[in-house]
Design an enzyme around this catalytic site. Structure first.
Site, PDB file in Angstrom:
ATOM      1  N   GLY A  51       0.703  -1.304   0.059  1.00  0.00           N
ATOM      2  CA  GLY A  51      -0.009   0.040   0.080  1.00  0.00           C
ATOM      3  C   GLY A  51       1.004   1.069   0.017  1.00  0.00           C
ATOM      4  N   CYS A  52       0.220   2.363   0.593  1.00  0.00           N
ATOM      5  CA  CYS A  52       0.975   3.593   0.761  1.00  0.00           C
ATOM      6  C   CYS A  52       2.517   3.591   1.304  1.00  0.00           C
ATOM      7  CB  CYS A  52       0.235   4.777   1.195  1.00  0.00           C
ATOM      8  SG  CYS A  52       1.010   5.984   1.640  1.00  0.00           S
ATOM      9  N   PHE A  53       3.421   3.865   0.742  1.00  0.00           N
ATOM     10  CA  PHE A  53       4.846   3.739   1.378  1.00  0.00           C
ATOM     11  C   PHE A  53       4.980   4.602   2.505  1.00  0.00           C
ATOM     12  CE2 PHE A  53       6.553   6.255  -2.604  1.00  0.00           C
ATOM     13  CZ  PHE A  53       5.835   7.204  -2.331  1.00  0.00           C
ATOM     14  N   CYS A  55       2.893   4.833   4.919  1.00  0.00           N
ATOM     15  CA  CYS A  55       2.266   3.988   6.131  1.00  0.00           C
ATOM     16  C   CYS A  55       3.656   2.974   6.491  1.00  0.00           C
ATOM     17  CB  CYS A  55       1.288   3.341   5.577  1.00  0.00           C
ATOM     18  SG  CYS A  55      -0.148   4.187   5.639  1.00  0.00           S
TER      19      CYS A  55
END
Length: 219
Positions: A51-53, A55
């Site tokens: 997912g979002c890096f 995070c």
């Protein structure tokens, strides 16, 4: 008979679509021989996409034995990917992180445990609200030992959840560092709406699951 033929046609359509999702360029990445990153000053590197890096960077930064985490792109076939290019979903890359760690303090196996504990392991092509191939889950291996660790843990988790695990397993090829403004984003922008509503809650869920692996200042 018509129902059977219709079902068969739909099945074939989805099969073709699934096969079509992997281009020749992407298949070449999947089939490539892994590149092993040598230790530097006793520190190793591992690579994960989940997912979002923003995070994922914050999650691994909270783990004992991890010195630094860098946001970037990996898993694709396009040279010099950028954030804008990655977001088109046409580079083959996923948002990924480079985890620089001390293997005498934290093992690669534990980093894989952190990976699975910090995500929804059954979500395909994304995590939470972030959707698309650029947000897909990938664990990268650099040698056969790492590949075996990943596959055994993935298989055990599939049995435990009685579900298919979405994470793909890729040979590591190259990591492209993301733009400067993405680095340490969660720490530098604690009041950002996405960080408050998505990143921090995800970090806290992970920390509650694996308190024993956290740095003293991460509890």
């Amino acid at each position: 008979m018509k129902t059977i033929l219709t079902t068969l046609a739909i099945t074939l359509l989805f099969s073709c679509q699934n096969m079509a999702q992997v281009s020749k360029e992407q298949q070449a990445v999947i089939n490539a021989k892994p590149i092993e990153v040598p230790l530097k000053n006793g520190k190793a590197k591992a690579y994960f996409a989940s997912g979002c890096f923003w995070c994922v960077e914050a999650i691994y930064e909270s783990v004992k034995g991890v010195d630094e985490v860098i946001s970037g792109y990996s898993g694709g076939f396009t040279d010099n990917p950028t954030y804008d290019l990655s977001n088109t979903g046409r580079t083959g890359h996923a948002e990924a992180v480079e985890v620089i760690y001390d293997p005498n303090v934290v093992s690669f196996a534990t980093l894989v445990d952190v990976y699975f504990a910090s995500q929804n392991p059954t979500q395909v092509n994304g995590q939470g609200p972030d959707r698309g191939s650029q947000y897909r889950s990938i664990i990268f291996y650099q040698n056969d030992t790492q590949k075996k660790i990943i596959e055994e843990k993935k298989s055990a988790l599939a049995k435990q959840l009685d579900a298919e695990i979405a994470a793909e397993v890729y040979p590591f090829q190259k990591f492209w560092v993301a733009e400067d403004y993405h680095q340490n984003y969660e720490r530098l922008h604690p009041n950002n709406g996405y960080i408050r509503n998505v990143s921090i809650p995800r970090l806290k869920r992970f920390q509650a699951k694996m308190p024993d692996v956290l740095k003293d200042n991460s509890h």
